[in-house]
Design a protein around this motif. Structure first.
Motif, PDB file in Angstrom:
ATOM      1  N   VAL A  34     -36.159  26.773 -80.998  1.00 35.50           N
ATOM      2  CA  VAL A  34     -34.843  27.355 -80.697  1.00 35.50           C
ATOM      3  C   VAL A  34     -34.424  27.016 -79.268  1.00 35.50           C
ATOM      4  O   VAL A  34     -33.290  26.579 -79.030  1.00 35.50           O
ATOM      5  CB  VAL A  34     -34.858  28.879 -80.919  1.00 35.50           C
ATOM      6  CG1 VAL A  34     -33.579  29.529 -80.399  1.00 35.50           C
ATOM      7  CG2 VAL A  34     -35.054  29.206 -82.402  1.00 35.50           C
ATOM      8  N   MET A  35     -35.336  27.206 -78.331  1.00 31.48           N
ATOM      9  CA  MET A  35     -34.999  26.930 -76.925  1.00 31.48           C
ATOM     10  C   MET A  35     -34.652  25.464 -76.708  1.00 31.48           C
ATOM     11  O   MET A  35     -33.683  25.147 -76.015  1.00 31.48           O
ATOM     12  CB  MET A  35     -36.154  27.364 -76.013  1.00 31.48           C
ATOM     13  CG  MET A  35     -36.296  28.871 -75.925  1.00 31.48           C
ATOM     14  SD  MET A  35     -37.712  29.424 -74.954  1.00 31.48           S
ATOM     15  CE  MET A  35     -37.518  28.529 -73.453  1.00 31.48           C
ATOM     16  N   GLN A  36     -35.417  24.563 -77.315  1.00 29.33           N
ATOM     17  CA  GLN A  36     -35.150  23.135 -77.143  1.00 29.33           C
ATOM     18  C   GLN A  36     -33.810  22.756 -77.765  1.00 29.33           C
ATOM     19  O   GLN A  36     -33.060  21.959 -77.201  1.00 29.33           O
ATOM     20  CB  GLN A  36     -36.291  22.304 -77.741  1.00 29.33           C
ATOM     21  CG  GLN A  36     -36.249  20.872 -77.351  1.00 29.33           C
ATOM     22  CD  GLN A  36     -36.415  20.656 -75.854  1.00 29.33           C
ATOM     23  OE1 GLN A  36     -37.074  21.423 -75.152  1.00 29.33           O
ATOM     24  NE2 GLN A  36     -35.805  19.620 -75.341  1.00 29.33           N
ATOM     25  N   ALA A  37     -33.487  23.328 -78.926  1.00 27.35           N
ATOM     26  CA  ALA A  37     -32.196  23.051 -79.572  1.00 27.35           C
ATOM     27  C   ALA A  37     -31.046  23.519 -78.687  1.00 27.35           C
ATOM     28  O   ALA A  37     -30.014  22.861 -78.589  1.00 27.35           O
ATOM     29  CB  ALA A  37     -32.140  23.716 -80.941  1.00 27.35           C
ATOM     30  N   GLU A  38     -31.223  24.663 -78.031  1.00 28.15           N
ATOM     31  CA  GLU A  38     -30.183  25.173 -77.126  1.00 28.15           C
ATOM     32  C   GLU A  38     -30.057  24.296 -75.888  1.00 28.15           C
ATOM     33  O   GLU A  38     -28.949  23.993 -75.451  1.00 28.15           O
ATOM     34  CB  GLU A  38     -30.473  26.620 -76.750  1.00 28.15           C
ATOM     35  CG  GLU A  38     -30.256  27.574 -77.910  1.00 28.15           C
ATOM     36  CD  GLU A  38     -30.620  29.012 -77.596  1.00 28.15           C
ATOM     37  OE1 GLU A  38     -31.130  29.299 -76.487  1.00 28.15           O
ATOM     38  OE2 GLU A  38     -30.413  29.860 -78.483  1.00 28.15           O
ATOM     39  N   VAL A  39     -31.174  23.876 -75.327  1.00 25.85           N
ATOM     40  CA  VAL A  39     -31.161  23.001 -74.147  1.00 25.85           C
ATOM     41  C   VAL A  39     -30.453  21.686 -74.467  1.00 25.85           C
ATOM     42  O   VAL A  39     -29.697  21.160 -73.650  1.00 25.85           O
ATOM     43  CB  VAL A  39     -32.601  22.740 -73.635  1.00 25.85           C
ATOM     44  CG1 VAL A  39     -32.644  21.585 -72.661  1.00 25.85           C
ATOM     45  CG2 VAL A  39     -33.173  24.002 -73.002  1.00 25.85           C
ATOM     46  N   LEU A  40     -30.684  21.178 -75.684  1.00 23.30           N
ATOM     47  CA  LEU A  40     -30.066  19.912 -76.095  1.00 23.30           C
ATOM     48  C   LEU A  40     -28.626  20.084 -76.555  1.00 23.30           C
ATOM     49  O   LEU A  40     -27.983  19.117 -76.955  1.00 23.30           O
ATOM     50  CB  LEU A  40     -30.896  19.270 -77.215  1.00 23.30           C
ATOM     51  CG  LEU A  40     -32.291  18.820 -76.802  1.00 23.30           C
ATOM     52  CD1 LEU A  40     -33.099  18.388 -78.019  1.00 23.30           C
ATOM     53  CD2 LEU A  40     -32.215  17.706 -75.770  1.00 23.30           C
ATOM     54  N   ASP A  41     -28.118  21.303 -76.474  1.00 22.09           N
ATOM     55  CA  ASP A  41     -26.732  21.619 -76.824  1.00 22.09           C
ATOM     56  C   ASP A  41     -26.382  21.179 -78.239  1.00 22.09           C
ATOM     57  O   ASP A  41     -25.397  20.488 -78.471  1.00 22.09           O
ATOM     58  CB  ASP A  41     -25.777  20.981 -75.806  1.00 22.09           C
ATOM     59  CG  ASP A  41     -24.389  21.597 -75.839  1.00 22.09           C
ATOM     60  OD1 ASP A  41     -24.264  22.772 -76.231  1.00 22.09           O
ATOM     61  OD2 ASP A  41     -23.422  20.888 -75.499  1.00 22.09           O
ATOM     62  N   PHE A  42     -27.236  21.600 -79.176  1.00 22.48           N
ATOM     63  CA  PHE A  42     -27.010  21.291 -80.585  1.00 22.48           C
ATOM     64  C   PHE A  42     -25.689  21.855 -81.072  1.00 22.48           C
ATOM     65  O   PHE A  42     -25.210  22.880 -80.582  1.00 22.48           O
ATOM     66  CB  PHE A  42     -28.133  21.898 -81.433  1.00 22.48           C
ATOM     67  CG  PHE A  42     -29.288  20.975 -81.694  1.00 22.48           C
ATOM     68  CD1 PHE A  42     -29.608  19.934 -80.851  1.00 22.48           C
ATOM     69  CD2 PHE A  42     -30.073  21.163 -82.808  1.00 22.48           C
ATOM     70  CE1 PHE A  42     -30.676  19.103 -81.109  1.00 22.48           C
ATOM     71  CE2 PHE A  42     -31.145  20.340 -83.079  1.00 22.48           C
ATOM     72  CZ  PHE A  42     -31.448  19.303 -82.233  1.00 22.48           C
ATOM     73  N   ASP A  43     -25.122  21.196 -82.039  1.00 24.41           N
ATOM     74  CA  ASP A  43     -23.936  21.664 -82.752  1.00 24.41           C
ATOM     75  C   ASP A  43     -24.184  23.097 -83.236  1.00 24.41           C
ATOM     76  O   ASP A  43     -25.301  23.434 -83.620  1.00 24.41           O
ATOM     77  CB  ASP A  43     -23.731  20.722 -83.949  1.00 24.41           C
ATOM     78  CG  ASP A  43     -22.559  21.093 -84.795  1.00 24.41           C
ATOM     79  OD1 ASP A  43     -22.677  22.056 -85.573  1.00 24.41           O
ATOM     80  OD2 ASP A  43     -21.525  20.416 -84.692  1.00 24.41           O
ATOM     81  N   PRO A  44     -23.168  23.976 -83.217  1.00 25.46           N
ATOM     82  CA  PRO A  44     -23.363  25.361 -83.664  1.00 25.46           C
ATOM     83  C   PRO A  44     -23.938  25.479 -85.079  1.00 25.46           C
ATOM     84  O   PRO A  44     -24.734  26.383 -85.339  1.00 25.46           O
ATOM     85  CB  PRO A  44     -21.962  25.966 -83.597  1.00 25.46           C
ATOM     86  CG  PRO A  44     -21.248  25.153 -82.561  1.00 25.46           C
ATOM     87  CD  PRO A  44     -21.816  23.766 -82.683  1.00 25.46           C
ATOM     88  N   ASP A  45     -23.588  24.574 -85.969  1.00 29.59           N
ATOM     89  CA  ASP A  45     -24.154  24.616 -87.323  1.00 29.59           C
ATOM     90  C   ASP A  45     -25.662  24.368 -87.289  1.00 29.59           C
ATOM     91  O   ASP A  45     -26.428  25.041 -87.985  1.00 29.59           O
ATOM     92  CB  ASP A  45     -23.497  23.572 -88.230  1.00 29.59           C
ATOM     93  CG  ASP A  45     -22.060  23.912 -88.583  1.00 29.59           C
ATOM     94  OD1 ASP A  45     -21.660  25.094 -88.441  1.00 29.59           O
ATOM     95  OD2 ASP A  45     -21.328  22.996 -88.996  1.00 29.59           O
ATOM     96  N   LEU A  46     -26.096  23.411 -86.486  1.00 28.82           N
ATOM     97  CA  LEU A  46     -27.529  23.130 -86.383  1.00 28.82           C
ATOM     98  C   LEU A  46     -28.269  24.274 -85.710  1.00 28.82           C
ATOM     99  O   LEU A  46     -29.390  24.602 -86.092  1.00 28.82           O
ATOM    100  CB  LEU A  46     -27.773  21.819 -85.633  1.00 28.82           C
ATOM    101  CG  LEU A  46     -27.384  20.548 -86.369  1.00 28.82           C
ATOM    102  CD1 LEU A  46     -27.610  19.329 -85.495  1.00 28.82           C
ATOM    103  CD2 LEU A  46     -28.152  20.422 -87.675  1.00 28.82           C
ATOM    104  N   LEU A  47     -27.643  24.895 -84.716  1.00 25.37           N
ATOM    105  CA  LEU A  47     -28.260  26.060 -84.092  1.00 25.37           C
ATOM    106  C   LEU A  47     -28.418  27.186 -85.100  1.00 25.37           C
ATOM    107  O   LEU A  47     -29.419  27.904 -85.091  1.00 25.37           O
ATOM    108  CB  LEU A  47     -27.432  26.545 -82.889  1.00 25.37           C
ATOM    109  CG  LEU A  47     -27.570  25.732 -81.616  1.00 25.37           C
ATOM    110  CD1 LEU A  47     -26.633  26.263 -80.545  1.00 25.37           C
ATOM    111  CD2 LEU A  47     -29.002  25.748 -81.116  1.00 25.37           C
TER     112      LEU A  47
END
Length: 84
Positions: A34-47
């Protein structure tokens, strides 16, 4: 590719994230993902997909199964890609 298939800009990002996290580990914590996905600024759907994972530690195959299940439930496998 089917003329009606749409690939999002974030297509393949989950696969890249999974590959990077498991490059040096056998087990990954949900929180790390979760933290890595947020750091990489994932698309809201992917988050949303990442945040649907239950808390815990995941070996690669179990994590991929969970992510693919969530992608399929939303009908987003073709849009964002699946993971292996």
């Amino acid at each position: 590719m089917d003329q009606f298939e749409f690939r999002a800009e974030g297509f393949g990002e989950l696969q890249s994230l999974v590959d990077a996290l498991y490059a040096t580990r056998e087990v990954v914590d949900r929180l790390d993902l979760v933290m890595q996905a947020e750091v990489l600024d994932f698309d809201p759907d992917l988050l949303e997909i990442v945040n649907l994972l239950p808390p815990g530690r995941y070996e690669r195959q179990r994590l991929c199964d969970q992510l693919n299940s969530a992608l399929a439930a939303h009908g987003w496998g073709g849009t964002y890609g699946t993971v292996e």
